[in-house]
Design a protein around this motif. Structure first.
Motif, short mmCIF file in Angstrom:
data_model
loop_
_atom_site.label_atom_id
_atom_site.label_comp_id
_atom_site.label_asym_id
_atom_site.label_seq_id
_atom_site.Cartn_x
_atom_site.Cartn_y
_atom_site.Cartn_z
N MET B 1 0.85 -1.20 0.00
CA MET B 1 0.00 0.00 0.00
C MET B 1 0.88 1.24 0.00
SD MET B 1 -2.88 1.09 2.80
CE MET B 1 -3.48 2.77 2.85
N GLU B 2 0.40 2.23 -0.69
CA GLU B 2 1.16 3.49 -0.79
C GLU B 2 0.64 4.51 0.21
OE1 GLU B 2 3.60 5.46 -2.35
OE2 GLU B 2 4.49 3.47 -2.48
N LEU B 3 1.49 5.42 0.59
CA LEU B 3 1.05 6.50 1.48
C LEU B 3 0.94 7.78 0.65
CD1 LEU B 3 0.47 7.41 4.42
CD2 LEU B 3 2.84 8.08 4.54
N ASP B 4 -0.21 8.41 0.73
CA ASP B 4 -0.44 9.66 0.00
C ASP B 4 0.06 10.81 0.87
OD1 ASP B 4 -1.42 11.98 -1.14
OD2 ASP B 4 -3.32 11.05 -1.74
N ILE B 5 1.25 11.31 0.53
CA ILE B 5 1.89 12.34 1.35
C ILE B 5 1.03 13.60 1.44
CG2 ILE B 5 3.85 13.93 1.44
CD1 ILE B 5 5.65 11.69 0.63
N ALA B 6 0.40 13.94 0.33
CA ALA B 6 -0.46 15.13 0.33
C ALA B 6 -1.64 14.94 1.29
CB ALA B 6 -0.97 15.41 -1.08
N ALA B 7 -2.23 13.75 1.25
CA ALA B 7 -3.36 13.46 2.15
C ALA B 7 -2.92 13.50 3.61
CB ALA B 7 -3.96 12.09 1.82
N PHE B 8 -1.72 12.96 3.88
CA PHE B 8 -1.17 12.98 5.24
C PHE B 8 -1.02 14.41 5.73
CE2 PHE B 8 2.52 13.40 8.01
CZ PHE B 8 2.26 12.49 9.00
#
Lengths: 243, 243
Positions: B1-8
């Motif tokens: 799974m990827e982490l959405d840096i913008a969402a974080f």
DNA sequence: GGGGAGAGATGCCGC
DNA sequence: GCGGCATTTCTCCCC
């Protein structure tokens, strides 16, 4: 969002970690009793069946149950009721869940233990290996002799062969640290049947009250800070210091 | 799974609560220093920017950062690095995340405060309203007089008008409770310039050592348990008792 | 299992 | 801010 009761039970059964975001109300009864009205919280049930309930702010869980708690969940009139019980400890909790925002279950693997540097024990080890930090001529007792007095952080002789009891504190020493030192010095005097024993507090800071009390008792203070910097940090440590 | 840096970053910006399940390694430096090798953990960042890191077992977070910490996340060579800093407290943490299992953000609303019954304060309130629990003829001081000695749980006169200092403990009293009582009695004798002050420990249990020390000092023990049962529990309380 | 003491203790209330 | 103290303290160590 709906909660899949079968999935919840299966997750607990296989020791997964469960994380639920929800709106809930909490009743606790055990060593004490508490009530918490309705609000948004994160509920965590760990592999060892520890339960933690966190509000959106603050370090500590607002409610919790200890390791080995058992859980049963049921749906009643549009609400879920999570009943938690720890029979041996006589601790019980009812969580009334009126909305589910999220449900996660994770099979987690973690065998690592933390390595921590800067504890009081590290301080006494440092003094043992560098007795000069206390004063010139200070000689700590051997490991074997010291373990007989395990409750004393550092124990040794000064240059005049007078016994010295050292109590270490990793933070600012307060009057309770002085009371502790006083207790140890008294105990050593009784055990050894001697009259003259010196007492020293080793700490990075000491409160004014504690210093006053220390001097009134004829004891001394050494300004010593706990050691830092994990050797294994190596170059990484530099990065942490660069903020 | 990827982490959405913008969402974080957006989640932090709008004070949402972030919950991440991941495989990570942790370096901490501040009051102490610690290193934790790679393992599966749950990371929580709360609305007030408190950070908690939980392993799959145990009550306490294995690492944490206090309220007001700032965060910056970056991707480096297939890994995410979450850098945490609390400048005023000189506390820093680097979290090296090698796998993301889950990412949740929740906008949480919770204004409720916990109502807890059975604290030491509740015990002293109970004794104030039922002085006979200490002994017949015991008369606690008025609220105004008592607040001048705020450090004493319960303070009053016995039937012979001798001053009585009561120290309450909600759990089994130990020798430190006796030391505390001793300290208060000494202080009152000095403040009032009198010689005779009685000291009483009120607790559900007392250790053998503590009882010995208590009697050696001429003090007394009363077996009293903290009050329980929230009035507002009402009929719900019955349900909790039915396990 | 109890006793003793530390904790990266935290949190609360007082001055 | 510091001081004093409770905490559903928790945790570890040692007897």
């Amino acid at each position: 969002m709906e909660l899949d009761i079968a999935a919840f039970n299966e997750a607990l059964q296989k020791n997964a970690v469960v994380v639920i975001g929800c709106l809930c109300e909490i009743h606790y009864s055990g060593r004490a009793e508490s009530f918490l009205g309705s609000g948004d919280r994160i509920i965590i049930i760990k592999a060892d069946k520890t339960l933690l309930i966190h509000q959106p702010s603050g370090s500590n869980p607002i409610n919790y149950m200890k390791e080995g708690t058992t859980y049963s969940i049921a749906k009643e009139k549009e609400k879920f009721i999570l009943r938690c019980s720890n029979i041996p400890l006589k601790e019980y909790m009812d969580i009334f869940i009126s909305k589910i925002y999220s449900f996660q279950q994770l099979q987690m693997e973690d065998t690592e233990k933390i390595q921590l540097v800067g504890s009081e024990r590290d301080m006494s080890d440092m003094i043992y290996s560098q007795p000069g930090l206390i004063e010139p001529g200070f000689r700590p007792l051997s490991r074997e002799e010291h373990t007989k007095y395990g409750f004393i952080d550092v124990f040794g002789y000064d240059k005049n062969n007078v016994l010295v009891v050292v109590e270490c504190k990793r933070y600012a020493a307060d009057f309770r640290a002085v009371e502790q030192l006083q207790r140890y010095v008294k105990k050593i005097k009784e055990l050894r049947g001697i009259d003259k024993v010196r007492g020293i507090i080793a700490a990075p800071e000491i409160s004014a009250n504690a210093l006053q009390m220390l001097h009134d008792l004829g004891f001394e203070y050494r300004k010593i800070a706990p050691p830092k910097y994990l050797e294994r940090f190596g170059k990484d440590q530099k990065r942490l210091g660069e903020y």
